[in-house]
Design an enzyme around this catalytic site. Structure first.
Site, short mmCIF file in Angstrom:
data_model
loop_
_atom_site.label_atom_id
_atom_site.label_comp_id
_atom_site.label_asym_id
_atom_site.label_seq_id
_atom_site.Cartn_x
_atom_site.Cartn_y
_atom_site.Cartn_z
N LEU A 94 132.50 97.13 40.92
CA LEU A 94 132.32 96.74 42.32
C LEU A 94 130.92 96.17 42.49
O LEU A 94 129.94 96.89 42.33
CB LEU A 94 132.49 97.96 43.24
CG LEU A 94 133.69 98.87 42.99
CD1 LEU A 94 133.75 99.97 44.05
CD2 LEU A 94 134.98 98.06 42.97
N GLY A 95 130.82 94.88 42.79
CA GLY A 95 129.51 94.26 43.00
C GLY A 95 129.02 93.58 41.73
O GLY A 95 128.79 94.24 40.72
N GLY A 132 109.50 89.53 38.80
CA GLY A 132 110.82 90.11 38.98
C GLY A 132 110.85 91.63 38.92
O GLY A 132 111.91 92.24 38.88
N LYS A 171 115.31 109.59 43.77
CA LYS A 171 115.51 110.03 42.38
C LYS A 171 115.12 111.49 42.22
O LYS A 171 115.78 112.24 41.50
CB LYS A 171 114.70 109.13 41.44
CG LYS A 171 115.25 107.70 41.40
CD LYS A 171 114.27 106.76 40.70
CE LYS A 171 114.83 105.35 40.58
NZ LYS A 171 113.77 104.37 40.19
#
Lengths: 396, 396
Positions: free
Chosen positions: A7-8, A182, A200
């Site tokens: 998905l995605g 990036g 996290k």
């Protein structure tokens, strides 16, 4: 035969497709079954993708296909990702994800839903990218009571600190460099304001202590106010500035969890963790300190962690799961205000009790200090009326 | 209900009994079943032990008791340990061990035997003590092709180097200190001559590459000839001496594996691993470098790793196993002679090509050098006729 739906088709999703198909033979051997990519769900069109034949736009195609056993959710966020994850689990399909926000916020309920439907919900890639941490913590350290988790959990923040120290450039410039390379999103808020680290930490803590710690219970301070002067003072006292997520088990059964930048001493194994690397230090009552280190993000590291979970789901559908998390315990979370430590303090003028640090080229009148150990409220009382430019907790 | 029998009540065996019973409630919860210590096998008497009621002297009692599901082998060596492990597996009991010699030598056959009898053979504690490494390597990195394993695998050797550097004492004195502190055996040969590192490397390599690498195929050099002069030259070129086990996958499918001391640069994350700590660096094609760090030995760290395997065996008897190892491939092992690198060379007199290192207080006429990159045979040819005092491979 295990059929996978992704998905995605963003950075991680396309990486998963590549790793699943590129290393296909080896992966199927390790899974003891043939693993095959059947669907990729995305609202966009990718006519030139080698996976073009797999694309669908309607989740119900995947939901209603009984051949799909494992769904990989790499959409992100808590909107469609939550809806699709719930529907997949209810359809008895196992779900694997790298979506830390979803796990940190809804992990307990999704683990429960998975168990109800004889599926598994796995999320190794949500913490530390390609670093194996959740399964080792959950399984290999199962004979330990976990005393503390302390980690450099965000590669962007760590990259910014490393550039500030090594290149002598200020925060804003280091952030721009991270974006250009990036390593940081165009909207870097979750990285530099600490929410990513907080999510996290919640996942690690929930696995370590067995009950769901929620992000809103974790006081979180980011790194946007750190200056080159602070880095110079850190250097002057043989320390490094690192953004840490910490969860400390206390003897009374409560947990003190928070996210803050720290001055850490060069002897601490976390001090040498630079650039985009992450590291997680786990203290067990039997093993002592154990550290896990590696690239905390990136397309292929993260995708390979997702695929390892797909293999685990394929090999042992009913047994690969994490243990269920007990409900959140508001009374078990204590404020980091109760945690005494030394502090680094930078003052515009005047003095402060503790060790004075000297740097060359400091601003006229400014001074840096390492105080004796005390709690934050005690520190604030001591600094009342002073012009305080920076306060950072010290960890040896 | 899972009943455990411990074979051998030495340091690790007694630690397993303590961890199993001391943290009992938590452990049983994690195992989803009640785990109970039923037998301890030892030829000696321990009348005052809290486990006195469990002691037996005859292995067949354990072998023939159908209630015993998991046998913990902490005898060591390849004599009785091998016999009892085979008999336990043939009786359908799972076996968990910390015995690296047995696994390195007979691991393939024992894994096969386990699979034949629907039992599992687990040995997380055989490498890195309490550091989770075998399961993460086997499961969490399953979507990677492993390119290299490089580790500080022996805590005693590492402790000796640390004392030599930090206290400026020679090898023999550092070894005595290690023995006095209980970090080295009275017969330290396996530690300082590298066999212990070699066995652990074979286990790591067999799991990473899927076929059984045998200790006799791994050229092994220990640390007994390292002097303070070598440490001083290492310091002079910003490097540290560490005993490393390395297994490198080559593009043609062969593996180059060897154990040697190395000059490693301070930028290498292994350089900061001091004292009795171990660290294992794993390079995956997707994840890049991942490092696992912690105490590589000691009663409780090792015992807790054994108990985690007992829990894994109890939770998922048929699925917790490592993948089978293919037979040894003699033609797939290539000599480290083919591996080009820079070299540190210490000469009694004369010169050598490369960078000359300077130390204060060096012996009259002696000199230290870092050569250009070349293979060992090329180096030996270059040094022919010279009085060579030391040669150590350089790793950046």
């Amino acid at each position: 035969m295990v059929n996978v739906a992704i998905l995605g088709f963003g950075v991680v999703g396309s990486g998963v497709a590549e790793v699943l198909t590129g290393n296909g033979a080896g992966i199927s051997k390790k899974a003891d079954e043939l693993i095959s990519l059947k669907y990729v769900l995305d609202v966009r069109d990718f006519p030139d993708s080698p996976f073009a034949a797999c694309f669908v736009k309607d989740f119900s195609v995947i939901e209603q296909d009984p051949e799909v056993n494992v769904v990989v959710e790499t959409i992100g966020g808590v909107g469609a990702a939550l809806d699709f994850t719930e529907r997949a689990l209810k359809a008895g399909k196992s779900v694997v994800t790298s979506n830390k926000e979803l796990v940190a916020t809804h992990g307990r309920r999704l683990l429960e839903l998975a168990a109800e439907h004889q599926a598994v919900y796995l999320f190794e890639a949500s913490v530390g990218g390609g670093i194996p941490i959740l399964r080792p913590l959950s399984e290999c350290m199962a004979a330990n009571d976990i005393l503390e988790i302390c980690g450099i959990l965000n590669g962007t923040a760590n990259y910014i600190f490393t550039r500030m120290v090594q290149d002598g450039i200020p925060f804003a410039q280091a952030l721009k460099g991270a974006q250009a390379n990036g390593y940081a999103e165009q909207n870097p808020a979750a990285d530099v304001e600490g929410q990513d680290t907080c999510r996290k930490l919640c996942i690690l803590s929930s696995i370590a202590f067995g009950w769901h710690l929620l992000p809103e219970q974790v006081p979180t301070t980011g790194i946007t106010s750190i200056t080159l002067a602070d880095e110079a003072y850190a250097d002057a006292c043989q320390r490094r500035i690192k953004l840490l997520g910490r969860a400390i088990a206390r003897e009374d059964g409560t947990v003190c969890a928070y996210v803050e930048p720290h001055f850490i001493s060069l002897q601490n194994p976390l001090a040498g963790v630079d650039d985009v690397f992450n590291a997680i230090l786990v203290k067990g009552d039997a093993t002592g300190d154990v550290m896990f280190y590696g690239r905390g993000a990136g397309k292929l590291p993260t995708a390979s962690a997702v695929v390892a979970d797909v293999i685990a789901a394929a090999r042992q559908l009913e047994r690969a799961s994490y243990r269920p998390w007990q409900p959140n315990r508001p009374s078990s979370v204590v404020s980091s205000d109760q945690l005494a430590s030394q502090w680094y303090v930078r003052l515009a003028e005047g003095t402060c009790s503790g060790e004075r640090l000297t740097i060359s080229g400091g601003k006229e009148g400014e001074s840096g200090w390492i105080t004796p150990a005390m709690t934050r409220p005690q520190l604030d009382q001591m600094l009342e009326g002073k012009q305080v430019l920076a306060v950072i907790r010290v960890l040896d």
